[in-house]
Design a protein around this motif. Structure first.
Motif, mmCIF file in Angstrom:
data_model
loop_
_atom_site.group_PDB
_atom_site.id
_atom_site.type_symbol
_atom_site.label_atom_id
_atom_site.label_comp_id
_atom_site.label_asym_id
_atom_site.label_seq_id
_atom_site.Cartn_x
_atom_site.Cartn_y
_atom_site.Cartn_z
ATOM 1 N N LEU A 335 0.816 -1.203 0.000
ATOM 2 C CA LEU A 335 0.000 0.000 0.000
ATOM 3 C C LEU A 335 0.859 1.266 0.000
ATOM 4 N N PRO A 336 0.353 2.350 -0.586
ATOM 5 C CA PRO A 336 1.074 3.629 -0.521
ATOM 6 C C PRO A 336 1.225 4.096 0.918
ATOM 7 N N GLN A 337 2.245 4.903 1.158
ATOM 8 C CA GLN A 337 2.539 5.363 2.509
ATOM 9 C C GLN A 337 1.383 6.157 3.112
ATOM 10 N N ARG A 338 0.668 6.918 2.286
ATOM 11 C CA ARG A 338 -0.441 7.731 2.820
ATOM 12 C C ARG A 338 -1.529 6.857 3.434
ATOM 13 N N ILE A 339 -1.671 5.621 2.918
ATOM 14 C CA ILE A 339 -2.650 4.700 3.493
ATOM 15 C C ILE A 339 -2.069 4.012 4.723
ATOM 16 N N LEU A 340 -0.813 3.609 4.651
ATOM 17 C CA LEU A 340 -0.169 2.982 5.808
ATOM 18 C C LEU A 340 -0.183 3.911 7.013
ATOM 19 N N ASP A 341 -0.046 5.215 6.763
ATOM 20 C CA ASP A 341 -0.012 6.179 7.864
ATOM 21 C C ASP A 341 -1.349 6.285 8.597
ATOM 22 N N LEU A 342 -2.423 5.841 7.984
ATOM 23 C CA LEU A 342 -3.732 5.899 8.635
ATOM 24 C C LEU A 342 -3.909 4.793 9.670
ATOM 25 N N MET A 343 -3.120 3.731 9.573
ATOM 26 C CA MET A 343 -3.280 2.569 10.448
ATOM 27 C C MET A 343 -2.566 2.764 11.778
ATOM 28 N N THR A 344 -3.059 2.068 12.790
ATOM 29 C CA THR A 344 -2.288 1.980 14.027
ATOM 30 C C THR A 344 -1.008 1.195 13.739
ATOM 31 N N PRO A 345 0.027 1.363 14.545
ATOM 32 C CA PRO A 345 1.248 0.568 14.323
ATOM 33 C C PRO A 345 0.970 -0.936 14.312
ATOM 34 N N GLU A 346 0.053 -1.391 15.171
ATOM 35 C CA GLU A 346 -0.245 -2.828 15.239
ATOM 36 C C GLU A 346 -0.935 -3.299 13.957
ATOM 37 N N ALA A 347 -1.906 -2.542 13.477
ATOM 38 C CA ALA A 347 -2.617 -2.921 12.250
ATOM 39 C C ALA A 347 -1.667 -2.893 11.057
ATOM 40 N N ARG A 348 -0.779 -1.910 11.026
ATOM 41 C CA ARG A 348 0.178 -1.817 9.925
ATOM 42 C C ARG A 348 1.147 -3.002 9.949
ATOM 43 N N THR A 349 1.623 -3.377 11.129
ATOM 44 C CA THR A 349 2.541 -4.515 11.242
ATOM 45 C C THR A 349 1.858 -5.803 10.801
ATOM 46 N N ASP A 350 0.608 -6.011 11.236
ATOM 47 C CA ASP A 350 -0.124 -7.208 10.836
ATOM 48 C C ASP A 350 -0.300 -7.262 9.323
#
Length: 497
Positions: A335-350
């Motif tokens: 995913l683009p960084q702008r979308i990754l930045d919307l997630m919590t760190p835990e959701a992004r790691t998963d």
């Protein structure tokens, strides 16, 4: 005389107890409220007399884009679409949209308000039971609205009271978010993998469940993977008595069986039909999950043609949810960084754990998945060519790669990648959904008299579909919302609440 009076009284009691048809338009699209204090910070264009000038218009009907238009809005309605050179009437606030394109607000037909969480997910893919489905009551509606979804169907609920109360607060201007068609709790049979779902005991239980939740205010229902034919028939009969439609993510019941029972819509395109799976037993979801059927149903072949003819003849819609299956596409990328930045760190790691596992999967399995994905898209094209009503939604669950709003736009991009023209794909995601909901006179296209539910993007999606993600302003009921501010309010929170 007494006997006749008794019969008359009994008849009146039956009439009083008969299910009442629901006014779907009034429930889904109630009178527009003024934005409240929590919503006002996101408003960039207050409701009033507004002239949006020099804008390219994609009207949602499938017609070609038209350059240099002036769209006049008075209150919550569009009152005119004129040539850009015409004078703006006195009393209108003029907003120059040169270099921008306007399209109808998206009508998302598979838009959940939750996120699937896998407890203690590890890099090797292991997680602990049970899989949980936390509600995203704060972040999801903001993301949908920010990216242009002005009306959505929840397509299955795990917290139906939350969804109903969320809808009421959005409609009242207390919370930001789209118009909502709230789907009742999943109509699921025995053996559900989700601990939060009620498992139907029998057909009578299905009827009771539909009647109860229709009384609570839901406006659609969704059957799930382990429902039996008897339970599905009971649910459809009870829902139709109220004027409510039923869709399904099916497995135990095949597509031809569901069509014969009177279902209105089938979710996930042609990915989950099990009619040709070897050893398919009645009312049982096979472990193969539809892959053998999809592999056997080649585009234009006799099985596919017969199925599509059945669906078209019985007026069964099909909801395309390509984003949740994009993990099988050769185009699948992080995913683009702008979308990754919307997630919590835990959701992004998963999400990144799951992405890496998919990216490093067996090449033969990847090739097989890519072939199935391509065939599913081709079947959607054949369905539309045969006169079928194709809807669109992203299903923001699965491997974590699909976020509300962003996924709806990705669905349009993937339809274009699959062979639809940009204006065809936009119609599928707007006017087709409105038509299915019975709301095409109010939403789904840009025309005088319709709700001012509109998206303004930088660029020209009719020439470059990726421009559809450049959302700047979203109008809902004539109020313009700042997409960037809505996204900013969510950043780092999606996956938590």
């Amino acid at each position: 005389m007494i006997r006749r009076f008794g019969l008359a009284a009994a008849s009146l009691a039956l009439i009083a107890a008969a299910p009442q048809k629901i006014d779907m338009a009034a429930r889904i699209l109630p009178p527009a409220a003024q934005p409240g204090k929590a919503v006002e910070p996101f408003v960039t264009v207050p409701r009033g007399k507004i002239a949006l000038t020099h804008v390219r218009v994609i009207d949602g009907t499938g017609a070609p884009a038209v350059a240099d238009r002036t769209v006049l809005i008075d209150g919550e309605r569009i009152v005119a679409v004129r040539a850009g050179g015409e004078a703006v009437p006195v009393g209108y606030r003029t907003i120059d949209l040169s270099g921008r394109t306007m399209l109808p607000g998206i009508v998302g037909m598979h838009d959940h308000q939750y996120y699937i969480a896998r407890p203690n997910l590890q890099p090797n893919g292991h997680s602990d039971s049970p899989v949980m489905v936390p509600q995203m009551t704060f972040s999801s509606p903001r993301l949908y609205l920010a990216m242009g979804v002005t009306t959505l169907r929840t397509a299955g609920s795990v917290e139906p009271y939350t969804d109903l109360n969320m809808k009421r607060q959005i409609d009242a201007g207390v919370l930001p978010g789209p118009h909502m068609d709230v789907t009742g709790p999943y109509l699921e049979g025995p053996g559900s993998p989700f601990i939060q779902m009620h498992q139907l005991r029998d057909a009578a239980d299905a009827t009771r469940m539909v009647d109860y939740w229709a009384d609570q205010g839901v406006t659609s229902f969704k059957a799930y993977m382990n429902i039996t034919r008897a339970q599905l028939q009971a649910a459809i009969t009870a829902a139709h008595a109220r004027g409510i439609k039923v869709t399904g993510h099916l497995c135990s019941v095949t597509y031809p069986e569901a069509a014969a029972l009177g279902i209105d819509d089938l979710e996930h395109g042609f990915f989950v039909n099990t009619q040709l799976d070897p050893g398919k037993a009645p009312d049982v979801c096979p472990s193969s999950g539809g892959d053998p059927t999809l592999a056997a149903m080649t585009t234009g072949g006799p099985e596919a043609t017969a199925l599509i003819r059945t669906l078209v003849d019985r007026k069964v819609a099909v909801t395309s949810t390509l984003p949740v299956f994009e993990t099988d596409s050769p185009r699948y990328r992080v995913l683009p960084q702008r979308i990754l930045d919307l997630m919590t760190p835990e959701a992004r790691t998963d999400y990144l754990y799951l992405f890496q596992r998919l990216a490093s999967a067996n090449p033969e399995r990847r090739a097989e998945g890519a072939k199935l994905y391509a065939n599913a898209v081709a079947l959607e094209r054949q369905f539309v060519a045969a006169g079928g009503l194709l809807l669109a939604g992203p299903d923001p669950t699965g491997a974590g790669n699909v976020l509300p709003g962003f996924g709806d736009l990705r669905a349009i991009e993937l339809l274009v990648d699959g062979g639809f023209s940009p204006v065809e794909a936009i119609k599928i995601a707007t006017l087709n959904g409105a038509s299915y909901l019975g709301l095409a006179s109010r939403i789904g296209s840009i025309a005088p008299g319709k709700n001012a539910d509109l998206i303004v993007v930088a660029g020209d999606p009719s020439a470059k579909i990726a421009d559809i993600t450049n959302v700047e302003t979203v109008f809902k009921d004539g109020v313009g919302y700042d997409s960037a501010k809505l996204l900013g309010s969510v950043r780092g929170r999606y996956g938590a609440y």
